[in-house]
Design a protein around this motif. Structure first.
Motif, PDB file in Angstrom:
ATOM      1  N   LEU A  88       0.016  57.195 -10.198  1.00  0.00           N
ATOM      2  CA  LEU A  88       0.948  57.103 -10.919  1.00  0.00           C
ATOM      3  C   LEU A  88       1.278  55.566 -11.251  1.00  0.00           C
ATOM      4  O   LEU A  88       1.200  54.909 -10.101  1.00  0.00           O
ATOM      5  N   LEU A 119       1.113  59.180 -15.544  1.00  0.00           N
ATOM      6  CA  LEU A 119       0.467  60.183 -14.671  1.00  0.00           C
ATOM      7  C   LEU A 119      -0.748  60.228 -14.790  1.00  0.00           C
ATOM      8  O   LEU A 119      -1.084  60.951 -15.910  1.00  0.00           O
ATOM      9  N   LEU A 135       7.521  60.210 -10.066  1.00  0.00           N
ATOM     10  CA  LEU A 135       7.884  60.595 -11.280  1.00  0.00           C
ATOM     11  C   LEU A 135       9.144  60.755 -11.396  1.00  0.00           C
ATOM     12  O   LEU A 135       9.951  60.449 -12.569  1.00  0.00           O
TER      13      LEU A 135
END
Length: 174
Positions: free
Chosen positions: A137, A118, A106
């Motif tokens: 993710l 996410l 991320l």
């Protein structure tokens, strides 16, 4: 005995070093920073309460799923990020499971301004009855970390990249 053990270790180490040199420049550049970020992410998860962590994750969507579209450059970058995070996680002395991997990826996706989603999910293990949690993710069609858990886990929360203007999307759907 020691000679053969040393030969085996040096042979194995030599193969790993050769394997590293065969990787892309992106991988070589990000190997050490990703290793460090996985450690920081692990400490972050263990020390920070989730409600404080939430604002860092992105825009909360609840249980709704909104996977952002990517252009070809962003898709390629998401694939590279996922690859380096998954490989480096195997070289950490601590357990770098789905959550530290997702947080690390991320951060890097944010740096490159690649939109992501996410997701947090739960499922009950059929044999033991225990609940299992998972974090994954995705960026467009790319499963960056954690696989594609939408079909295996019940969604309990999603977070979208903060730089995506969701208001314009919601107004078009109404």
């Amino acid at each position: 005995m020691c000679g053969t053990l040393f030969t085996r270790l040096s042979s194995c180490l030599g193969k790993k070093i050769c394997s590293l040199f065969a990787k892309s420049a992106f991988f070589k550049i990000w190997f050490l920073p990703v290793w460090c970020l996985l450690g920081v992410s692990k400490v972050f998860i263990l020390r920070i309460k989730f409600f404080r962590m939430e604002k860092f994750l992105g825009r909360k969507l609840g249980e709704s799923v909104l996977v952002p579209l990517l252009d070809s450059k962003q898709k390629s970058r998401a694939i590279q990020v996922g690859h380096v995070v998954r490989v480096v996680s195997n070289y950490t002395p601590w357990k770098s499971n789905c959550f530290p991997q997702a947080l690390t990826a991320l951060l890097i996706l944010r740096l490159y301004r690649v939109p992501y989603l996410l997701s947090f999910g739960l499922r009950r293990c059929a044999s033991t009855g225990d609940c299992q949690a998972h974090v994954w993710l995705v960026a467009g069609p790319v499963c960056v970390t954690g696989g594609y858990g939408f079909s295996s886990y019940a969604m309990v929360g999603c977070y979208l990249s903060p730089h995506i203007n969701i208001d314009s999307i919601e107004s078009k759907n109404c």
